[in-house]
Design an enzyme around this catalytic site. Structure first.
Site, PDB file in Angstrom:
ATOM      1  N   THR A  49      96.213  -1.848  18.298  1.00 47.91           N
ATOM      2  CA  THR A  49      95.424  -2.946  17.739  1.00 47.91           C
ATOM      3  C   THR A  49      95.691  -4.249  18.485  1.00 47.91           C
ATOM      4  O   THR A  49      94.765  -4.980  18.845  1.00 47.91           O
ATOM      5  CB  THR A  49      95.775  -3.131  16.250  1.00 47.91           C
ATOM      6  OG1 THR A  49      95.580  -1.903  15.569  1.00 47.91           O
ATOM      7  CG2 THR A  49      94.912  -4.202  15.620  1.00 47.91           C
ATOM      8  N   TYR A 112      86.196   2.765   9.277  1.00 47.10           N
ATOM      9  CA  TYR A 112      84.795   2.537   8.897  1.00 47.10           C
ATOM     10  C   TYR A 112      84.167   3.692   8.129  1.00 47.10           C
ATOM     11  O   TYR A 112      83.540   3.480   7.092  1.00 47.10           O
ATOM     12  CB  TYR A 112      83.911   2.194  10.120  1.00 47.10           C
ATOM     13  CG  TYR A 112      82.499   1.822   9.740  1.00 47.10           C
ATOM     14  CD1 TYR A 112      82.225   0.574   9.192  1.00 47.10           C
ATOM     15  CD2 TYR A 112      81.455   2.719   9.887  1.00 47.10           C
ATOM     16  CE1 TYR A 112      80.936   0.224   8.818  1.00 47.10           C
ATOM     17  CE2 TYR A 112      80.162   2.392   9.510  1.00 47.10           C
ATOM     18  CZ  TYR A 112      79.904   1.145   8.975  1.00 47.10           C
ATOM     19  OH  TYR A 112      78.639   0.813   8.590  1.00 47.10           O
ATOM     20  N   TYR A 138      99.112   6.560  12.317  1.00 48.05           N
ATOM     21  CA  TYR A 138      99.132   5.093  12.168  1.00 48.05           C
ATOM     22  C   TYR A 138      98.250   4.724  10.982  1.00 48.05           C
ATOM     23  O   TYR A 138      97.038   4.907  11.015  1.00 48.05           O
ATOM     24  CB  TYR A 138      98.627   4.464  13.470  1.00 48.05           C
ATOM     25  CG  TYR A 138      98.441   2.962  13.479  1.00 48.05           C
ATOM     26  CD1 TYR A 138      99.017   2.118  12.527  1.00 48.05           C
ATOM     27  CD2 TYR A 138      97.695   2.374  14.493  1.00 48.05           C
ATOM     28  CE1 TYR A 138      98.839   0.746  12.566  1.00 48.05           C
ATOM     29  CE2 TYR A 138      97.508   1.002  14.550  1.00 48.05           C
ATOM     30  CZ  TYR A 138      98.077   0.194  13.599  1.00 48.05           C
ATOM     31  OH  TYR A 138      97.892  -1.167  13.645  1.00 48.05           O
ATOM     32  N   ARG A 143      92.945  -2.861   7.790  1.00 50.60           N
ATOM     33  CA  ARG A 143      91.961  -2.905   8.878  1.00 50.60           C
ATOM     34  C   ARG A 143      90.961  -1.758   8.829  1.00 50.60           C
ATOM     35  O   ARG A 143      89.822  -1.918   9.276  1.00 50.60           O
ATOM     36  CB  ARG A 143      92.673  -2.863  10.240  1.00 50.60           C
ATOM     37  CG  ARG A 143      93.342  -4.172  10.633  1.00 50.60           C
ATOM     38  CD  ARG A 143      93.902  -4.061  12.047  1.00 50.60           C
ATOM     39  NE  ARG A 143      94.527  -5.305  12.485  1.00 50.60           N
ATOM     40  CZ  ARG A 143      93.914  -6.253  13.166  1.00 50.60           C
ATOM     41  NH1 ARG A 143      92.632  -6.127  13.471  1.00 50.60           N
ATOM     42  NH2 ARG A 143      94.560  -7.341  13.547  1.00 50.60           N
ATOM     43  N   LYS A 166     103.516   5.408  11.770  1.00 53.81           N
ATOM     44  CA  LYS A 166     103.628   3.957  11.666  1.00 53.81           C
ATOM     45  C   LYS A 166     102.950   3.534  10.372  1.00 53.81           C
ATOM     46  O   LYS A 166     101.747   3.741  10.196  1.00 53.81           O
ATOM     47  CB  LYS A 166     102.952   3.281  12.857  1.00 53.81           C
ATOM     48  CG  LYS A 166     102.883   1.754  12.756  1.00 53.81           C
ATOM     49  CD  LYS A 166     102.098   1.157  13.923  1.00 53.81           C
ATOM     50  CE  LYS A 166     101.945  -0.351  13.771  1.00 53.81           C
ATOM     51  NZ  LYS A 166     101.137  -0.954  14.877  1.00 53.81           N
ATOM     52  N   ILE A 208     107.091  -1.011  15.139  1.00 56.07           N
ATOM     53  CA  ILE A 208     106.116  -1.272  16.195  1.00 56.07           C
ATOM     54  C   ILE A 208     105.618  -2.683  15.934  1.00 56.07           C
ATOM     55  O   ILE A 208     104.886  -2.931  14.978  1.00 56.07           O
ATOM     56  CB  ILE A 208     105.008  -0.219  16.202  1.00 56.07           C
ATOM     57  CG1 ILE A 208     105.618   1.165  16.504  1.00 56.07           C
ATOM     58  CG2 ILE A 208     103.930  -0.568  17.226  1.00 56.07           C
ATOM     59  CD1 ILE A 208     104.640   2.320  16.437  1.00 56.07           C
TER      60      ILE A 208
END
Length: 297
Positions: A49, A112, A138, A143, A166, A208
């Site tokens: 990202t 999405y 992840y 987001r 993550k 991370i």
């Protein structure tokens, strides 16, 4: 079989440096990799990202991963961001990462289209079956609009080449569930700088980190002290970084961190639309943070 050399400690979510016209600055990328090797960062995430993966096309994405591996020259592990909301595209990117010699891949939950938990399981299972490379889940629901459940993470942890996760929820109760429920050799990383030290003190394997772009020595030291059980010292370093942790998200990341790296002379100020350069008001805040930390700007 799990990864032979576990990727633990401070892992930088590396920015992708760009020139003013938005093109990737590979000379600056090489410099950033040297900076992290010299600073003791344990691994690099390329094209996550923070690396603006959402605004690079696939050939650019692959070239940045390739150059990162090339510049690293085996001196620091490279984890390639290869997630997508299309399973077939994620497989293509993951295969490309394997072909260029990445050490592992980081795969964000499909954004999405909001798959079910079964959809998430089948997505990751398909990628793991298609490409024989170590893979890290992840989860960043803020987001992606989808949340990988602890139950699904535990199911996926049984797949040999899915080696870790993550967790960027910032919710330490979720972190504790993951630590309690996942196998001991399943690597668990914080994706939230503000809570990463606490995550490690609870039993996590590292973070991370966006902040690691700016102050890698300090982040690495805090994480190492947490691993050693020196809670007071780890929390002391982390407390000094508190404002920076917060303000690197004062606008949508990676807008603030790219501006900070520019001020530090590590790159030009290029960034791609729809992201814009940091506002004047936010610049004042971050400049003060850097001064307080003794960072040269």
């Amino acid at each position: 079989m799990r990864i032979k050399h576990p990727l633990t400690g401070a892992i930088v979510a590396l920015i992708t440096p760009m020139l003013e016209d938005g093109s990737v600055d590979f000379d600056a990328l090489a410099g950033l990799i040297e900076f992290h090797i010299e600073s003791g960062t344990k691994a690099i995430v390329s094209m996550g990202t923070t690396g603006e993966s959402a605004t690079l096309n696939q050939p650019e994405h692959i070239k940045v991963m390739q150059k990162t591996v090339e510049f690293a020259k085996g001196r620091i592990p490279v984890i390639a961001g290869t997630g997508a909301n299309s399973t077939s595209e994620a497989i293509e990117l993951t295969q490309a990462a394997k072909d260029i010699g990445a050490d592992a891949c980081l795969l964000v939950t499909p954004y999405y289209n909001r798959p079910t938990q079964e959809g998430l399981y089948q997505h990751y299972k398909a990628i793991a079956a298609a490409v024989d490379i170590d893979q890290i889940l992840y989860n960043v629901p803020s987001r992606t609009a989808v949340d990988l459940s602890v139950e699904t993470a535990v199911r996926l942890s049984a797949i040999d080449n899915i080696i870790g996760m993550k967790d960027a929820t910032g919710d330490l109760s979720v972190a504790q569930e993951l630590i309690n429920e996942c196998p001991d050799d399943f690597l668990l990383y914080s994706g939230d700088d503000a809570t990463a030290v606490e995550f490690i003190l609870m039993g996590g394997h590292g973070g991370i980190s966006v902040t690691c772009n700016v102050v890698p020595v300090e982040v690495s030291s805090a994480y190492q002290l947490a691993f050693e059980g020196d809670k007071k010292s780890a929390q002391g370093i982390d407390a000094n970084l508190y404002n920076l942790h917060q303000h690197l998200f004062i606008e949508s990341s990676p807008i603030p961190v790219k501006w900070v790296m520019y001020k530090m002379g590590k790159c030009e100020s290029g960034i791609r639309l729809p992201l814009t350069k940091l506002s004047q008001e936010a610049r004042v805040v971050l400049e003060q943070d850097l001064v307080n930390l003794g960072v040269t700007i």
